[in-house]
Design an enzyme around this catalytic site. Sequence first.
Site, mmCIF file in Angstrom:
data_model
loop_
_atom_site.group_PDB
_atom_site.id
_atom_site.type_symbol
_atom_site.label_atom_id
_atom_site.label_comp_id
_atom_site.label_asym_id
_atom_site.label_seq_id
_atom_site.Cartn_x
_atom_site.Cartn_y
_atom_site.Cartn_z
ATOM 1 N N GLU A 1 4.780 -4.505 12.073
ATOM 2 C CA GLU A 1 3.868 -3.355 11.907
ATOM 3 C C GLU A 1 2.656 -3.902 11.155
ATOM 4 O O GLU A 1 2.734 -4.150 9.953
ATOM 5 C CB GLU A 1 4.543 -2.235 11.093
ATOM 6 N N LEU A 2 1.540 -4.084 11.861
ATOM 7 C CA LEU A 2 0.425 -4.843 11.284
ATOM 8 C C LEU A 2 -0.826 -3.962 11.092
ATOM 9 O O LEU A 2 -0.720 -2.755 11.013
ATOM 10 C CB LEU A 2 0.146 -6.064 12.164
ATOM 11 N N CYS B 1 -3.185 1.485 6.554
ATOM 12 C CA CYS B 1 -3.337 0.753 7.817
ATOM 13 C C CYS B 1 -4.003 1.589 8.899
ATOM 14 O O CYS B 1 -4.537 1.037 9.860
ATOM 15 C CB CYS B 1 -1.988 0.237 8.285
ATOM 16 N N ASN C 1 0.782 -1.246 0.000
ATOM 17 C CA ASN C 1 0.000 0.000 0.000
ATOM 18 C C ASN C 1 0.809 1.290 0.000
ATOM 19 O O ASN C 1 0.311 2.321 -0.432
ATOM 20 C CB ASN C 1 -1.059 -0.008 1.108
ATOM 21 N N GLU D 1 -10.224 -5.976 10.132
ATOM 22 C CA GLU D 1 -9.659 -4.878 9.338
ATOM 23 C C GLU D 1 -10.281 -4.925 7.947
ATOM 24 O O GLU D 1 -10.102 -5.895 7.215
ATOM 25 C CB GLU D 1 -8.138 -5.024 9.225
ATOM 26 N N SER E 1 -0.095 -7.797 6.963
ATOM 27 C CA SER E 1 -1.301 -8.191 7.686
ATOM 28 C C SER E 1 -0.956 -8.940 8.979
ATOM 29 O O SER E 1 0.113 -9.554 9.091
ATOM 30 C CB SER E 1 -2.149 -9.100 6.785
HETATM 31 P P1 NAP Z 1 0.440 -9.099 3.399
HETATM 32 O O1 NAP Z 1 -0.396 -9.899 2.489
HETATM 33 O O2 NAP Z 1 0.565 -9.488 4.823
HETATM 34 O O3 NAP Z 1 1.904 -9.042 2.713
HETATM 35 C C1 NAP Z 1 2.935 -8.259 3.254
HETATM 36 C C2 NAP Z 1 4.272 -8.799 2.768
HETATM 37 O O4 NAP Z 1 4.492 -10.091 3.345
HETATM 38 C C3 NAP Z 1 4.355 -8.977 1.255
HETATM 39 O O5 NAP Z 1 5.651 -8.630 0.817
HETATM 40 C C4 NAP Z 1 4.118 -10.481 1.114
HETATM 41 O O6 NAP Z 1 4.634 -11.029 -0.081
HETATM 42 C C5 NAP Z 1 4.870 -11.000 2.327
HETATM 43 N N1 NAP Z 1 4.544 -12.379 2.726
HETATM 44 C C6 NAP Z 1 3.389 -13.055 2.525
HETATM 45 N N2 NAP Z 1 3.495 -14.313 3.025
HETATM 46 C C7 NAP Z 1 4.735 -14.427 3.555
HETATM 47 C C8 NAP Z 1 5.456 -15.482 4.201
HETATM 48 N N3 NAP Z 1 4.902 -16.683 4.413
HETATM 49 N N4 NAP Z 1 6.720 -15.262 4.606
HETATM 50 C C9 NAP Z 1 7.290 -14.038 4.414
HETATM 51 N N5 NAP Z 1 6.673 -13.018 3.777
HETATM 52 C C10 NAP Z 1 5.398 -13.192 3.371
HETATM 53 O O7 NAP Z 1 -0.036 -7.554 3.404
HETATM 54 P P2 NAP Z 1 -0.467 -6.623 2.202
HETATM 55 O O8 NAP Z 1 -1.779 -7.089 1.678
HETATM 56 O O9 NAP Z 1 0.662 -6.426 1.250
HETATM 57 O O10 NAP Z 1 -0.655 -5.235 2.990
HETATM 58 C C11 NAP Z 1 -1.812 -4.922 3.695
HETATM 59 C C12 NAP Z 1 -1.634 -5.143 5.184
HETATM 60 O O11 NAP Z 1 -0.514 -4.406 5.657
HETATM 61 C C13 NAP Z 1 -2.818 -4.614 5.976
HETATM 62 O O12 NAP Z 1 -3.149 -5.520 6.989
HETATM 63 C C14 NAP Z 1 -2.297 -3.304 6.555
HETATM 64 O O13 NAP Z 1 -2.936 -2.876 7.730
HETATM 65 C C15 NAP Z 1 -0.875 -3.666 6.821
HETATM 66 N N6 NAP Z 1 -0.069 -2.455 6.928
HETATM 67 C C16 NAP Z 1 0.417 -2.078 8.170
HETATM 68 C C17 NAP Z 1 1.156 -0.911 8.297
HETATM 69 C C18 NAP Z 1 1.736 -0.474 9.614
HETATM 70 O O14 NAP Z 1 2.665 0.331 9.613
HETATM 71 N N7 NAP Z 1 1.251 -0.966 10.736
HETATM 72 C C19 NAP Z 1 1.406 -0.123 7.166
HETATM 73 C C20 NAP Z 1 0.889 -0.541 5.935
HETATM 74 C C21 NAP Z 1 0.172 -1.711 5.823
HETATM 75 P P3 NAP Z 1 3.707 -11.158 -1.397
HETATM 76 O O15 NAP Z 1 3.342 -9.761 -1.766
HETATM 77 O O16 NAP Z 1 4.602 -11.827 -2.353
HETATM 78 O O17 NAP Z 1 2.511 -11.973 -0.998
#
Ligand code: NAP
Length: 474
Positions: A247-248, A281, A151, A375, A228
Site C-alpha cells: 500500500e504505497l 496518502c 502517518n 508525491e 513509500s
Molecule cells: P517509509 O519511509 O516508506 O517507511 C514505512 C515503513 O517501512 C517504516 O516502518 C520503515 O521503518 C520501514 N522501512 C524502511 N526501510 C525498510 C527496509 N529496508 N526494509 C523493511 N522496512 C523498511 O514511509 P513513511 O515515511 O513512514 O510513510 C509515508 C509513506 O507511506 C508515503 O509515501 C505515503 O503515501 C505512504 N502511505 C500509504 C498508504 C496507503 O494505504 N497506500 C497509507 C499511509 C501512508 P523506519 O520507520 O524505521 O524507517
Amino acid sequence: MKQFKIFVDGNWIDTEDKLEVLDKYSQEVYAEVAKADEQTVDKAISSASSAFEREKLSPAKRYQILHKASQLIAERKDELAMLITKEAGKPLKQARSEIDRSAETFLVAAEEAKRIHGEGVPVEAASGSENRLAFTIKVPVGVVGAISPFNFPLNLVAHKVAPALAAGNAVVLKPASKTPLSSLRLAQILDEAGLPKGLLQVVVGSGSTVGNQMMKDERIALYTFTGSAEIGLKLKQDTGLNRLILELGNNSPVIVDKEADIDLAAKTLAAHSFAFAGQVCISVQRIYVHDSIKDLFMEKLKEQISALKIGDPTDAETDVGPMISEDEAKRAEEWIQEAVDNGATIAHGGKRNGALLEPTVITDVTKDMRVVCEEVFAPIASVITYNDLESCIKEVNQSDYGLQGGIFTQNIDTAFYAAKRVEVGGFMINDGSQYRVDLMPYGGVKDSGNGKEGPKYSIEEMTEERLIVMNLKE
Ligand code: NAP
C-alpha cells in the site's frame, strides 16, 4: 520521560539500546522505547510461528477478542488520541477521529472473522468427474509480517493486525520508528482482550535492521507493507516469490468541473489537502479546475484555507500542525522554491517555521515539477486549469500513481465519464480523494501498490484458498 518496552513472546521486554521518540511539536524527547536486536527479532518470529501452530482459535473466539479490543480502544480514546498527537504531531481532533476509526476497524474485522468461507466448485460438470463433489475452504497463511508508516500510527496498524488475527494468523509487527508508541499500546489492549500469547509480537527498530531482517525470514508467509513507493519497490525486489501486499503513495488528483458546486468543492478540498499537514496518502495534491470557474474557486478556496487554525496540535481547535520533522518541512519548502524558480506562483501560504509549513497553494505549475509529478506528502496543493475534460483526464493519468481521485460536478454524465477513465483504485464523485471509511476496499493501481485493505478484503489476501475434492461412490 515515558519508557516503553517491546512485546515479544507474550512478555514486555526491555533492552539496553533505546529509540528516542520526539514530541513532534516541541521537538523534545517524549519517550524512550526498547529497540529489538537481531536475537529478539528472531525470537519474535519463532514465537509467532509456534503460537500459530499451537493456537487454533475458532472464529467465534477471534470475534470475541477483536470485539473486546474495539471496545477498549473506544474506552481509551482520550489517552490514545493524545499519544498520537505527541508522537506524530497530528492535531488532536484528527487524532481523535483516528481512534474512532481504529475501534471501527477492529469491530469490522471482528464481524468478518465470522464470515470467512469458501465456495462450491462444480467439478462434476467435467466429463469423467460426475461422481466428484468439490468445494474450497479458506485457511490462514501462517505468520504475517506487518510493516507500517508514521502517518496513521494506530489505524493503519489496525488495518494489518485486526484482519490478520481475524483470519487466524499470527503477526510480527514493525511500526515506523518515528511513531512506535501507539502500536505498543495496541499490543497491551489485545493482551487484555484475551489474545493468546505469541499471536502478536511488536518489534521496534529501524527499517534497515529490523525491517530488513523480517523481509529475509522464510518463516514469514506473507508481508503487508504500507509506506513509500521507494521502500515498497525495494521490498518487492528482496522478497522474491513470497507474498507481499503493498500500500504505497499517491499524488491525488481531483477535478472541479464547470458544473461543480463550488462552495462544496472549496470547503472539501481545503480540508482534504491540508489535514495532518498533507501527510495522508490520499491528500489532495493536484486540483484541476475548469478555466471558466477558476477565479471564483480560488477566491473560495483561499477563504476556506484562511479559516484553518495552524499551530499546536494538542490544541483541540488546531487544523494544521507540524510535519513529522523539520527536515521534511525543509524538503517541502525546497520543492515549493524549485517550482517558483521555474515559473510557478504561490497563491497562498508558503512560509515555514521549524516543522510547521503553512497550507500552500501553487498555481502556474507545469506537469514536470516535483510538486505535481511526485508525491509531495506536505501541506501543498497545486491548482491547474483546463478547458477540455478529455485532455484533462489524460493529464490526470500521466502519473506514476493511482490510489484515489475524484471529481466535483452536478452533471451525472460528466461524473461517470471521469469515473470510468481516471486510473485509480477508488474514485469519489462530489468528494475529495481523501474520503475513506474502514470497511471499504482501499488500495491503488500503478506505483500506488497492489492488493486491497479494509478487513473483508485484507482477509481475502491473508488466507489461502484450499480446494477439497471428494471421490464419491456411484
Ligand atoms: P517509509 O519511509 O516508506 O517507511 C514505512 C515503513 O517501512 C517504516 O516502518 C520503515 O521503518 C520501514 N522501512 C524502511 N526501510 C525498510 C527496509 N529496508 N526494509 C523493511 N522496512 C523498511 O514511509 P513513511 O515515511 O513512514 O510513510 C509515508 C509513506 O507511506 C508515503 O509515501 C505515503 O503515501 C505512504 N502511505 C500509504 C498508504 C496507503 O494505504 N497506500 C497509507 C499511509 C501512508 P523506519 O520507520 O524505521 O524507517
